[in-house]
Design an enzyme around this catalytic site. Structure first.
Site, short mmCIF file in Angstrom:
data_model
loop_
_atom_site.label_atom_id
_atom_site.label_comp_id
_atom_site.label_asym_id
_atom_site.label_seq_id
_atom_site.Cartn_x
_atom_site.Cartn_y
_atom_site.Cartn_z
N ASP A 156 2.08 -5.85 9.38
CA ASP A 156 1.63 -4.47 9.50
C ASP A 156 2.39 -3.68 10.56
O ASP A 156 1.78 -3.03 11.43
CB ASP A 156 0.13 -4.41 9.83
N GLU A 192 -4.46 0.64 0.66
CA GLU A 192 -4.60 0.61 2.12
C GLU A 192 -3.30 1.08 2.78
O GLU A 192 -2.36 1.49 2.11
CB GLU A 192 -4.93 -0.81 2.57
#
Length: 347
Positions: free
Chosen positions: A38, A232
């Site tokens: 991420d 997401e």
């Protein structure tokens, strides 16, 4: 002395030009081969700061969120951890750090929660330095629907100086053809730590490729089962007067995981043109698995947009950090990748 000034200027120009020429532009993925899920990237005063998820683990300095720095997006240096864990519970997971800078202060937005009940909130920490250390401000961000699963915060500064906050939350209804699962919402920031409480839906799953898990048991919903879909990791870019909200979809551990986008004429939407597959970036069988949860930044010379993302190593033991150019085509934005052979950012 004045007659020497042009000579000094020429020498300084030569030094700067030579330094820029010495910067590498060619790379082969991964650009960082340790665990760096991420990657949230902030560019500040010529240096890129990348923040990575650490889950329930700690860096050697006892902090969470790995911090890397670079001046060229290719060579990265470790800077330790960004934040001392604000909660004593060692079961807490810390995900998706992303930093922003406003009026002399750096803000780190991150998700924290537990896997046993899938309850997560977004918190904010501050620092006077981009690499930290950051200090949690003690208050979770609140949103209008009081979502129990509240992750992947992305701050976005519009041209008029107003900050907005994109994030992911869960939806259970299937109105209008939407799928039950995680989608993306946008709200206005009253300041860097408070939302206006006026969330507006940006994008929800509608297509098969975003399936996270069939018959997924949801503990926070009393064990009910859903064919759960996931969208997401928002990242917003304004390009040619339009707002592109990029997102990752599907299960992060599968070949289906990848990056798509929706587009709007204003920052709060309405957003449209959702893809029936991951059009920007997607896995390559037997080569690249799970590319996504990316940032988008410009190269040092400002000429090229670059996606910074994670992808699994061959043994699926870690998510490594990769980069690839982003090209704006007449069909929409497309990533030149995921690449596995040498790429030159200068081309």
């Amino acid at each position: 002395m004045p007659q020497r000034l042009p000579v000094l200027v020429c020498l300084l120009s030569l030094v700067v030009t030579t330094a820029m020429a010495d910067e590498p532009t060619s790379f082969t993925n991964p650009v960082y081969s340790e665990n760096m899920p991420d990657p949230g990237v902030l560019l500040h005063e010529g240096t890129y700061y990348a923040f990575g998820t650490t889950g329930d683990e700690r860096m050697p300095d006892g902090r969470i969120f790995r911090v890397l720095t670079s001046t060229n997006l290719i060579d990265w240096k470790e800077q330790g951890g960004a934040l001392a864990p604000p909660i004593a519970d060692t079961k807490k997971q810390y995900w998706a750090p992303e930093a922003a800078y406003d009026n002399g202060t750096f803000y780190l937005y991150y998700s924290v929660g537990t896997l046993d009940d899938l309850r997560f909130e977004i918190r904010v920490a501050t620092s006077e330095s981009p690499a930290g250390p950051y200090r949690d401000n003690g208050v979770a961000l609140k949103e209008g629907a009081n979502a129990p699963f509240f992750i992947d915060g992305h701050p976005f500064l519009d041209d008029d100086g107003q900050w907005y906050f994109f994030y992911a939350k869960d939806f259970l209804d299937t109105d209008g053809g939407a799928r039950a699962g995680t989608g993306i919402v946008v709200d206005r920031l009253l300041d860097m730590t408070r939302l206006a409480g006026e969330p507006k839906t940006v994008v929800r799953p509608r297509y098969d490729w975003t399936l996270f898990e069939a018959d997924r048991v949801m503990p926070m919903l009393g064990g009910k089962k859903f064919d759960w879909h996931t969208i997401e990791a928002p990242w917003v870019v304004e390009h040619d007067g339009k707002y592109y909200c990029f997102y990752s979809g599907s299960n992060f551990g599968t070949i289906n995981y990848g990056v798509d986008y929706v587009v709007a004429d204003s920052v709060t939407g309405d957003y449209h043109d959702q893809g029936q597959y991951a059009r920007v970036l997607r896995g390559v069988p037997n080569l690249v698995r799970g590319p996504g949860h990316h940032s988008i930044v410009r190269t040092p010379d400002g000429s090229t947009d670059v996606a910074v993302y994670h992808a699994w190593d061959a043994k699926m033991t870690r998510r490594e950090m990769c980069i690839d150019p982003l090209v704006w085509t007449r069909f929409g934005p497309r990533c030149v990748g995921p690449s596995v052979s040498p790429v030159d950012l200068a081309r």
